[in-house]
Design a protein around this motif. Structure first.
Motif, short mmCIF file in Angstrom:
data_model
loop_
_atom_site.label_atom_id
_atom_site.label_comp_id
_atom_site.label_asym_id
_atom_site.label_seq_id
_atom_site.Cartn_x
_atom_site.Cartn_y
_atom_site.Cartn_z
N ILE A 40 46.27 39.01 41.69
CA ILE A 40 46.46 40.38 41.88
C ILE A 40 45.29 41.17 42.15
O ILE A 40 44.31 41.16 41.09
N ASN A 41 45.17 42.14 43.09
CA ASN A 41 44.01 43.12 43.06
C ASN A 41 44.46 44.48 43.81
O ASN A 41 45.66 44.51 43.89
N GLY A 42 43.56 45.45 43.63
CA GLY A 42 43.95 46.67 44.33
C GLY A 42 44.19 46.85 45.83
O GLY A 42 44.28 47.78 46.07
N GLN A 87 51.92 46.50 42.13
CA GLN A 87 50.78 47.40 42.58
C GLN A 87 50.64 48.48 41.20
O GLN A 87 49.59 48.85 40.69
N TYR A 128 49.01 46.50 38.45
CA TYR A 128 47.43 46.56 38.60
C TYR A 128 46.88 47.99 38.06
O TYR A 128 45.84 47.85 37.52
#
Length: 574
Positions: A174-176, A269, A272
């Motif tokens: 996961i990332n932004g 989301q 994160y």
């Protein structure tokens, strides 16, 4: 009246607020979460003095007041809390002189409205939550030129939004930047785990392996196993210097661990953002420590990020940056501030490092082997040992003590409880010889007792606890095991207050009592017994099958023998 919302107050929070000797904490905030499954339901999980101290994953729910406050003062405080909002409501909990008053503060009208809360068992509020661990290694540069510490922490904070986190035992990341993460919830992460050690070397058809993986995923989900993330391309942790010297530069790998309690239905989301916000806060606090202490003289220690969680006291994870741990007074002040900040009773050393998440004192020994056992007393109420202990029994540690070492093993279990709860600072529990030497030192045994295979009893257990650790004990004498029927309330009181394991000895046998199940109406009672006579491997199923830990009636003990019970007492000190 309340916009359709139901505010569920957990029982442990209500108890803390009503029993708190508030000192400076006369008012503060209540935090918790809004159920993702029931949009109209808010769980009030905890309390603290300041908004900045709300644990990650929780939100502002309301305010508490612990003495007589007039309505205008309450409105002013709630108005300040909600100054960035134009509508909505805050729950107001007011407790004064044994009177509980509940109301809602309407942010738009700035008025208080009478309200009624629902009290629920804290386990109900914890059921929708899952524990998540974030384990991050990064390069930390630190220089002590001219005794002034400088670091690269600020530049690390600037890079956080570009960090990518990988789910352990999976290739999932996961990332932004991934917009589609809004459609994936935490619960779905179990379906991404595909690396199971027991399946790695199996040469089986693909479809069969897929079914086995799916079964393992379901098992993880049903157990609500911890989900762990690491920084993608996480570099191996290196040993940081224990002390930093003047006029030196250091470049090493710093390890930072964070724990969270989040709803299974939270999307990734949100997860994160929680990762980034929590890392930012901890690193900012670390940078502030160095900035605020330029006069710090070498050698000094790097601050530690520490996580605490004790659901029977506070049902949320508390994360703190501890520093200057080589100073007894600074360490004590930091722990005291946590007790005051989160209204945690100061009768136990709750925030000692020994109680941090991830600390393990058990070695190869099993801990809390009673978990999962069900008593058979109809309509009984259970009172169980508080906290953790390690199970010590015959023939452990390459020591053949069959037939004589049961009281030694019971004593080791008791000492492990005090060790794990942070009451005593020791690395390992004493050996049989160390126990024997302590009894020689206090004059209870002759010198030739050392190295012998002679039995000890409850009185000797009390002597050792007092001599080695300054732990005082209460002794209960009974002429027959049948008198245990009359001692149920005494043991209930003990587990409700002290919560320590109890050693019972009589004849040539010793056992450890770690719980009572009692029916007040009928007088029926059973005792949860940890048996040091167990011989076997460290397998929980075998221990339960062979009676290494089981609920026992009074008839388990010999009615024709007298017994002594050693009830170790805890000191009222944080």
């Amino acid at each position: 009246m309340s916009g359709g919302k139901i505010y569920k107050f957990i029982d442990t929070l209500q108890k803390r607020l009503q029993q708190w000797n508030f000192q400076n904490s006369k008012k503060g905030i209540i935090f918790g979460y809004t159920s993702a499954l029931q949009n109209n339901c808010c769980y009030c999980m905890g309390c603290t003095e300041n908004l900045n101290d709300i644990p990650f994953g929780n939100n502002l729910i309301g305010a508490y007041f612990l003495e007589s406050f007039d309505e205008d003062s309450i409105v002013v405080f709630c108005n300040e809390l909600s100054k960035n909002k134009t509508s909505g409501k805050l729950l107001v909990y007011n407790y004064n002189e044994n009177i509980e008053k509940i109301s809602l503060f309407d942010i738009k009208s700035k008025k208080l409205i009478d309200y009624t809360i629902e009290i629920v068992d804290h386990q109900v509020a914890l059921e929708p939550l899952i524990q998540i661990k974030l384990d991050v290694n990064f390069k930390l540069n630190i220089s002590f030129e001219d005794s002034t510490p400088t670091t690269n922490i600020s530049s690390i904070i600037e890079q956080l939004n570009s960090w990518i986190f990988r789910l352990d035992m999976s290739s999932f990341k996961i990332n932004g930047k991934e917009e589609n993460l809004n459609g994936i919830c935490i619960e779905d992460l179990y379906n991404q785990i595909e690396q199971f050690e027991e399946l790695q070397d199996l040469q089986i058809p693909t479809n069969m392996k897929k079914k086995m993986i799916e079964k393992s995923q379901r098992q993880l989900r049903s157990r609500k196993s911890i989900l762990q993330f690491k920084l993608d391309n996480n570099i191996e942790k290196s040993d940081s210097p224990e002390k930093f010297e003047e006029n030196q530069k250091y470049d090493f790998i710093f390890n930072l661990k964070m724990f969270y309690l989040l709803q299974l239905q939270n999307n990734l989301q949100q997860l994160y953002k929680i990762f980034i916000n929590s890392l930012t806060k901890m690193l900012t606090l670390m940078q502030k420590y160095f900035d605020d202490n330029p006069e710090k003289k070498c050698p000094l220690q790097i601050p530690q990020v520490v996580n605490f969680y004790e659901p029977n006291i506070y049902t949320h994870i508390i994360t703190i940056l501890y520093h200057d741990l080589d100073s007894i007074e600074i360490y004590k002040d930091q722990r005291k501030s946590l007790h005051l900040k989160y209204l945690v009773p100061m009768s136990r050393p709750t925030f000692k490092l020994a109680n941090a998440i991830g600390r393990d004192f058990s070695g190869k020994k099993l801990m809390n082997v009673h978990v999962g056992l069900q008593s058979s007393i109809k309509n009984g109420q259970c009172y169980i040992v508080k906290g953790k202990y390690s199970y010590h029994h015959y023939n452990q540690d390459h020591m053949d003590d069959s037939g004589w070492g049961c009281a030694y093993r019971s004593l080791q279990t008791i000492i492990s409880w005090f060790q794990i709860q942070g009451y005593i600072d020791i690395e390992t529990v004493p050996t049989h010889k160390e126990i024997q030497q302590a009894l020689i030192d206090v004059g209870d045994k002759p010198p030739n007792f050392l190295g012998s295979s002679k039995w000890i009893g409850s009185q000797e257990v009390c002597y050792v606890l007092s001599h080695l650790y300054d732990i005082q004990s209460k002794i209960i004498f009974i002429n027959s095991a049948t008198e245990l029927l009359d001692k149920a309330r005494d043991l209930i009181k003990h587990f409700s207050t002290n919560g320590t394991p109890i050693m019972i000895g009589g004849g040539v046998l010793a056992h450890t009592i770690i719980g009572v199940d009692f029916n007040e109406a009928t007088g029926d009672v059973k005792y949860l017994v940890l048996d040091p006579h167990y011989i076997g491997d460290e397998n929980l199923n075998n221990i339960h099958k062979k009676g290494g830990c089981a609920w026992k009636p009074v008839t388990f003990w010999d009615k024709n023998s007298f017994y002594n019970l050693c009830l170790p007492q805890v000191s009222e000190d944080f």
